[in-house]
Scaffold this active site. Structure first.
Site, PDB file in Angstrom:
ATOM      1  N   GLU A   4      -5.078   0.537 -53.721  1.00 29.21           N
ATOM      2  CA  GLU A   4      -3.572   0.561 -53.898  1.00 29.21           C
ATOM      3  C   GLU A   4      -2.754   1.653 -53.444  1.00 29.21           C
ATOM      4  OE1 GLU A   4      -5.088  -0.264 -55.688  1.00 29.21           O
ATOM      5  OE2 GLU A   4      -4.248  -0.047 -57.682  1.00 29.21           O
ATOM      6  N   TYR A  47      -8.777  13.836 -45.840  1.00 29.86           N
ATOM      7  CA  TYR A  47      -8.516  12.076 -44.760  1.00 29.86           C
ATOM      8  C   TYR A  47      -7.672  12.525 -43.801  1.00 29.86           C
ATOM      9  CZ  TYR A  47      -5.566   8.195 -43.856  1.00 29.86           C
ATOM     10  OH  TYR A  47      -4.503   6.728 -43.030  1.00 29.86           O
ATOM     11  N   ARG A  72       6.833  14.313 -48.486  1.00 29.36           N
ATOM     12  CA  ARG A  72       7.321  13.751 -47.253  1.00 29.36           C
ATOM     13  C   ARG A  72       8.592  12.927 -46.826  1.00 29.36           C
ATOM     14  NH1 ARG A  72       1.257  12.417 -46.933  1.00 29.36           N
ATOM     15  NH2 ARG A  72       0.813  14.420 -46.678  1.00 29.36           N
ATOM     16  N   ASN A  75       3.490   5.679 -45.060  1.00 27.34           N
ATOM     17  CA  ASN A  75       3.236   5.085 -45.905  1.00 27.34           C
ATOM     18  C   ASN A  75       3.952   3.004 -45.478  1.00 27.34           C
ATOM     19  OD1 ASN A  75       1.832   6.817 -47.544  1.00 27.34           O
ATOM     20  ND2 ASN A  75       4.678   7.623 -47.687  1.00 27.34           N
ATOM     21  N   LYS A  90       2.384  -2.542 -62.076  1.00 27.17           N
ATOM     22  CA  LYS A  90       2.221  -2.375 -62.899  1.00 27.17           C
ATOM     23  C   LYS A  90       3.786  -2.683 -63.770  1.00 27.17           C
ATOM     24  CE  LYS A  90       0.503   2.265 -62.099  1.00 27.17           C
ATOM     25  NZ  LYS A  90       0.462   3.546 -62.257  1.00 27.17           N
ATOM     26  N   ALA A 124       0.133  10.391 -41.339  1.00 30.74           N
ATOM     27  CA  ALA A 124       1.778  11.613 -41.305  1.00 30.74           C
ATOM     28  C   ALA A 124       0.502  12.054 -42.660  1.00 30.74           C
ATOM     29  CB  ALA A 124       2.829  10.708 -42.633  1.00 30.74           C
TER      30      ALA A 124
HETATM   31  P1  NAD Z   1      -6.793  -1.231 -44.450  1.00 31.26           P
HETATM   32  O1  NAD Z   1      -8.076  -0.370 -45.491  1.00 31.26           O
HETATM   33  O2  NAD Z   1      -6.266  -3.038 -45.696  1.00 31.26           O
HETATM   34  O3  NAD Z   1      -7.328  -1.255 -43.136  1.00 31.26           O
HETATM   35  C1  NAD Z   1      -8.588  -0.780 -42.621  1.00 31.26           C
HETATM   36  C2  NAD Z   1     -10.132  -1.746 -42.449  1.00 31.26           C
HETATM   37  O4  NAD Z   1     -10.720  -1.038 -41.823  1.00 31.26           O
HETATM   38  C3  NAD Z   1     -10.662  -2.434 -43.408  1.00 31.26           C
HETATM   39  O5  NAD Z   1     -10.025  -3.961 -43.251  1.00 31.26           O
HETATM   40  C4  NAD Z   1     -11.686  -1.963 -43.565  1.00 31.26           C
HETATM   41  O6  NAD Z   1     -12.859  -3.028 -44.159  1.00 31.26           O
HETATM   42  C5  NAD Z   1     -11.964  -1.931 -42.395  1.00 31.26           C
HETATM   43  N1  NAD Z   1     -13.687  -1.274 -42.176  1.00 31.26           N
HETATM   44  C6  NAD Z   1     -13.038   0.640 -42.591  1.00 31.26           C
HETATM   45  N2  NAD Z   1     -14.391   0.542 -42.148  1.00 31.26           N
HETATM   46  C7  NAD Z   1     -15.027   0.228 -41.669  1.00 31.26           C
HETATM   47  C8  NAD Z   1     -16.511  -0.043 -40.772  1.00 31.26           C
HETATM   48  N3  NAD Z   1     -16.949   0.855 -40.581  1.00 31.26           N
HETATM   49  N4  NAD Z   1     -16.585  -1.707 -39.287  1.00 31.26           N
HETATM   50  C9  NAD Z   1     -15.632  -2.213 -39.144  1.00 31.26           C
HETATM   51  N5  NAD Z   1     -13.784  -2.424 -40.751  1.00 31.26           N
HETATM   52  C10 NAD Z   1     -14.649  -1.142 -41.183  1.00 31.26           C
HETATM   53  O7  NAD Z   1      -6.156  -0.291 -44.622  1.00 31.26           O
HETATM   54  P2  NAD Z   1      -4.483  -0.800 -43.467  1.00 31.26           P
HETATM   55  O8  NAD Z   1      -3.572  -0.147 -44.611  1.00 31.26           O
HETATM   56  O9  NAD Z   1      -4.375  -1.818 -43.127  1.00 31.26           O
HETATM   57  O10 NAD Z   1      -4.795   0.589 -42.273  1.00 31.26           O
HETATM   58  C11 NAD Z   1      -4.440   0.546 -41.207  1.00 31.26           C
HETATM   59  C12 NAD Z   1      -5.259   2.265 -40.527  1.00 31.26           C
HETATM   60  O11 NAD Z   1      -3.891   2.450 -40.270  1.00 31.26           O
HETATM   61  C13 NAD Z   1      -6.283   2.738 -40.915  1.00 31.26           C
HETATM   62  O12 NAD Z   1      -6.490   3.780 -40.103  1.00 31.26           O
HETATM   63  C14 NAD Z   1      -5.299   3.715 -41.598  1.00 31.26           C
HETATM   64  O13 NAD Z   1      -5.933   4.932 -42.208  1.00 31.26           O
HETATM   65  C15 NAD Z   1      -3.863   3.890 -41.096  1.00 31.26           C
HETATM   66  N6  NAD Z   1      -2.211   4.126 -41.711  1.00 31.26           N
HETATM   67  C16 NAD Z   1      -2.136   3.283 -42.869  1.00 31.26           C
HETATM   68  C17 NAD Z   1      -1.322   3.680 -43.488  1.00 31.26           C
HETATM   69  C18 NAD Z   1      -0.498   3.094 -44.701  1.00 31.26           C
HETATM   70  O14 NAD Z   1       0.122   3.161 -45.224  1.00 31.26           O
HETATM   71  N7  NAD Z   1      -0.931   1.892 -44.806  1.00 31.26           N
HETATM   72  C19 NAD Z   1      -0.895   5.462 -43.284  1.00 31.26           C
HETATM   73  C20 NAD Z   1      -1.230   6.238 -42.535  1.00 31.26           C
HETATM   74  C21 NAD Z   1      -2.154   5.783 -41.667  1.00 31.26           C
END
Ligand code: NAD
Length: 320
Positions: free
Chosen positions: A192, A150, A284, A179, A201, A120
């Protein structure tokens, strides 16, 4: 024959839950990440520790034909990580390299379908100034003006994957997550997100105490529980559509009201103090019209149910 799946970012929050889901559906799963999942043992049949910025690693992990690839790996975190500007170069460079490697190799190695997790955060800042009435329909992404690097990287990578769809028929599916939260997500250390930070918290605060909330607390967001996020992802993967689609909840709430909800769940009596801090856009919310009408799906579980499960998990973690 069992279907095969490759989950990139399988050591992360959403990736580790996705591995569990795919296993429960009978897939043979290979997971890849820089690290193992932090809070429980991976359910993947095979887990490779590797850096996806390295093309040699990407070639190795794509050494056989997968029916489905889920690209979740990204250098990301919550507001403290994304909005202070301190991590901009890493966020853009690391995530773009991963996506360039994977897009280029996925079509060469004839991957059946490729899921990409966008965000988002790609939506323009100018549509999210009014906390009561943010606009996040899929077609409002352009003219582009995300409020963080990002978001810009996510938008670039969406376009990257969509160009591989147009030019090389890579079967791409893209979701813009809003989110996502739940148990086994990061809850301390700076990466986080708001629900986990607030749960921590509140759990750590003594009855009668005060918790700090960034900004004036009137900024609004919606939050989607992890199980529902995975329902949406699997629905999209099994569909004939590419997206991008929002995968999020339409239950918008102000951050102060979210804090009040967590306090209420805890049974404590706490005060809220609004302090200066990184907060992102003013409002949002997910807009689910497109996914509702196209995939006949939208999330149903009320926010409070997911927050209850998350609060319970985080307070248990802090107690051990
Ligand atoms: P997260 O950070 O827990 O998971 C991402 C994983 O990618 C991590 O475990 C990290 O170690 C791994 N990673 C990063 N760089 C790496 C590399 N070079 N080689 C191998 N692994 C690598 O995040 P998440 O919350 O599980 O999110 C997963 C995906 O969803 C991401 O692409 C994030 O941008 C997207 N996203 C998440 C949210 C959310 O609210 N959690 C919202 C929008 C988009």
């Amino acid at each position: 024959m069992k279907k095969t799946a490759l989950v990139l970012g399988a050591g992360g929050f959403i990736g580790s839950h996705l591995v569990k889901r795919l296993k429960s559906e009978g897939f043979v799963v290979r997971g890849v990440d820089l690290k193992y999942p932090e809070y429980s043992k991976t359910k993947a049949d095979e887990f490779i520790i590797g850096d996806l910025r390295d093309q040699a690693v990407c070639r190795k992990i794509l050494d056989k034909q997968f029916d489905e690839v889920y690209q979740l790996a990204a250098d990301m975190g919550g507001a403290e990580y994304i909005f202070t500007g301190e991590n901009d170069a890493n966020v853009m460079h690391n995530s773009a390299l991963i996506n360039l490697n994977i897009a280029g190799l996925a079509y060469k190695f004839k991957v059946g379908k490729l899921f990409y997790s966008s965000s988002a955060c790609i939506y323009p800042k100018y549509n999210q100034m009014d906390p009561e009435n943010p606009k996040c329909s899929e077609d409002s992404a352009y003219p582009a003006f995300p409020d963080s690097e990002y978001g810009w990287e996510k938008l670039f990578s969406e376009r990257l994957y969509l160009s591989f769809l147009r030019n090389f028929h890579l079967n791409v599916k893209i979701a813009r997550f809003h989110n996502i939260f739940g148990p086994e997500g990061t809850y301390q250390g700076g990466k986080e997100k708001a629900p986990a930070a607030i749960c921590r918290k509140v759990a750590l605060c003594k009855d009668g105490g005060t918790i700090d909330i960034w900004g004036d607390g009137k900024q609004t967001r919606s939050f989607l529980f992890i199980d529902e996020c995975l329902d949406g992802v699997r629905r999209l993967m099994d569909s004939g559509f590419s997206g991008p689609f929002n995968i999020g909840s339409e239950e918008m709430i102000s951050i102060n009201d979210l804090a009040k909800m967590v306090i209420n769940i805890s049974g404590k009596s706490l005060n809220i103090r609004n302090i200066e801090g990184p907060e992102g856009v003013r409002g949002r919310n997910s807009d689910n019209k497109l996914i509702r009408e196209t995939l006949n799906w939208e999330p149903k579980v009320p926010l409070r149910i997911g927050i209850e499960k998350t609060y319970e998990w985080i307070s248990h973690q802090l107690a051990i």
